[in-house]
Design an enzyme around this catalytic site. Structure first.
Site, PDB file in Angstrom:
ATOM      1  N   CYS A  81      -1.200   2.732   6.682  1.00 15.77           N
ATOM      2  CA  CYS A  81      -0.727   1.174   7.221  1.00 15.77           C
ATOM      3  C   CYS A  81      -0.487   0.597   5.768  1.00 15.77           C
ATOM      4  O   CYS A  81      -0.838   0.824   4.701  1.00 15.77           O
ATOM      5  CB  CYS A  81      -1.914   0.598   7.751  1.00 15.77           C
ATOM      6  SG  CYS A  81      -3.372   0.393   6.796  1.00 15.77           S
ATOM      7  N   CYS A 114       0.782  -1.158   0.008  1.00 15.72           N
ATOM      8  CA  CYS A 114      -0.146  -0.149  -0.068  1.00 15.72           C
ATOM      9  C   CYS A 114       0.698   1.432  -0.022  1.00 15.72           C
ATOM     10  O   CYS A 114       0.347   2.206  -0.380  1.00 15.72           O
ATOM     11  CB  CYS A 114      -0.935   0.094   1.149  1.00 15.72           C
ATOM     12  SG  CYS A 114      -1.600  -1.568   1.568  1.00 15.72           S
ATOM     13  N   HIS A 148      -8.755   3.160  -3.191  1.00 23.09           N
ATOM     14  CA  HIS A 148      -7.406   2.866  -2.594  1.00 23.09           C
ATOM     15  C   HIS A 148      -6.637   1.835  -3.596  1.00 23.09           C
ATOM     16  O   HIS A 148      -6.437   0.688  -3.238  1.00 23.09           O
ATOM     17  CB  HIS A 148      -7.327   2.326  -1.132  1.00 23.09           C
ATOM     18  CG  HIS A 148      -5.989   1.940  -0.650  1.00 23.09           C
ATOM     19  ND1 HIS A 148      -4.820   2.407  -1.143  1.00 23.09           N
ATOM     20  CD2 HIS A 148      -5.646   0.892   0.379  1.00 23.09           C
ATOM     21  CE1 HIS A 148      -3.921   1.578  -0.215  1.00 23.09           C
ATOM     22  NE2 HIS A 148      -4.379   0.868   0.167  1.00 23.09           N
TER      23      HIS A 148
END
Length: 399
Positions: free
Chosen positions: A378, A95, A347
């Site tokens: 995160c 991510c 995302h």
């Protein structure tokens, strides 16, 4: 040895984010083309930057295969029309891919090796679902290095709910509702559109143009959120409504040394102050931004009280709530995600870090009373990433 160079964020753009899957607007669009279009859009917005002065291009992707493979930074640079003398590479921190591309390029500029660099990320989760074709080492489970839950992000979010019973489903749903409302308000006020690069798309109904994010649901209600299924466990607390979705999209930004920005007459949107990455138990990966932020603050000689704006990636509502709770910040603090976040916008894993930076840069311009801001997220497998930025528009009299 030369002193550390000033590292500045000149500009950032992104494609509109689409919904992943056959019904999503980018189903017939290549992942690398999304990254290429983002780079072209960035360069068109900054015509005073000579292509041959760009020292490197770092483009992140989590699943580096197919149309997201073949050293994306180099291939995207060539396809975007940059001179063949400009090198490039691919990067992966799940991510936080784009965030790591930025901190890596920023480090090279700070060291004095680079003057100008492009950093960004792309994720086409429709073509490349997270973990697709990955082969995790069997020792992870056989030697109990991690639980099976650690490899499923939704289960890690449920575990944060388990660990902190005060983080109720209702609290997560309320946070998610506010994210949808803030994104709708930001779109209505024209806050998000300036950083979007329109993308030509081909769907069943023919050719079109993607000009806004596909995922936001401005008609979301608390009642609707309360009735959603909990896919990760029966009677769970994580739903499709209080988590980010599966998305496609790309981002790109231009970083420079302070000297190069002045030489080329570039307007500076932010200055990099410090950054940090940290590891936590993979089973509760959402807690990662807490230690990474503490580490970045420590390196900068700042405290959480010095931070006037926060752009936190909303992978899951409970993950952001855990960060806010740790630092004593209210769930609805106006300093946090002023334009909304990933629960509404989406995302696309490795691209999201630069979206956070784009939004923080836009907010800095509106808030001369704020000196420092944070982008944090995160990261899968138990990590967190944080970058602290300084506002070049800061005015002590406004504070």
């Amino acid at each position: 040895m030369a002193e550390k160079a000033e590292v500045v964020f000149v500009d950032g753009v992104r494609t509109p984010f689409g919904r992943a899957g056959e019904k999503g607007m980018y189903w017939n669009t290549r992942a690398d083309d999304l990254a290429v279009k983002a780079i072209i859009g960035l360069l068109e917005r900054n015509p005073s930057v000579p292509g041959d002065r760009i020292d490197d291009v770092a483009i992140a992707a989590t699943t580096q295969t197919g149309d997201q493979g073949l050293t994306l930074g180099r291939t995207a640079a060539l396809l975007a029309g940059l001179p063949k003398s400009v090198p490039g590479f691919a990067i992966d921190r799940m991510c936080a891919g784009a965030m790591t591309a930025v901190t890596t390029m920023g480090s090279a500029i700070g060291f004095g090796a680079y003057d100008l660099a492009i950093a960004g990320g792309v994720e086409h989760m429709g073509h490349h679902p997270m973990g697709f074709n990955a082969d995790p080492n069997p020792r992870f489970l056989s030697e109990r290095l991690v639980s099976a839950d650690a490899l499923n992000m939704g289960n890690t979010a449920e575990r944060i709910h388990d660990r902190f019973p005060e983080y109720t489903k209702e609290r997560s749903d309320r946070f998610a509702l506010r994210s949808q409302q803030k994104v709708a308000a930001a779109y209505a006020a024209g806050k998000i559109q300036p950083d979007l690069v329109p993308i030509a798309i081909r769907t069943e109904s023919g050719w079109g143009l993607a000009t806004r994010d596909e995922a936001p649901r401005p008609d979301t209600t608390l009642e609707g959120l309360a009735g959603l299924k909990t896919p990760f466990r029966p009677h769970g607390r994580v739903t499709a409504g209080n988590a980010s979705g599966l998305n496609d999209g790309a981002t790109a930004c231009l970083l420079a040394s302070g000297d190069a920005a002045r030489e080329l007459g570039l307007r500076v949107k932010m200055r990099m102050v410090s950054f940090a990455f940290a590891g936590v138990e993979p089973e509760v990966m959402g807690l990662g931004p807490v230690p990474s932020t503490e580490k970045a603050l420590r390196k900068a000689g700042l405290s959480i009280a010095d931070i006037g704006l926060f752009e936190l990636n909303e992978a899951f509502a409970v993950q952001v709530i855990s960060f806010l709770d740790h630092f004593g910040i209210d769930d609805d603090d106006p300093r946090v995600n002023e334009f909304g976040g990933a629960i509404a916008i989406g995302h696309p894993l490795a691209s999201s870090g630069v979206r956070l930076m784009n939004q923080l840069a836009a907010q800095f311009a509106e808030h001369p009373e704020v000196r420092y801001g944070v982008t944090a997220m995160c990261v899968g497998l138990g990590q967190g990433g944080t970058v602290i930025w300084e506002n070049p528009h800061f005015n002590r009299k406004a504070a």
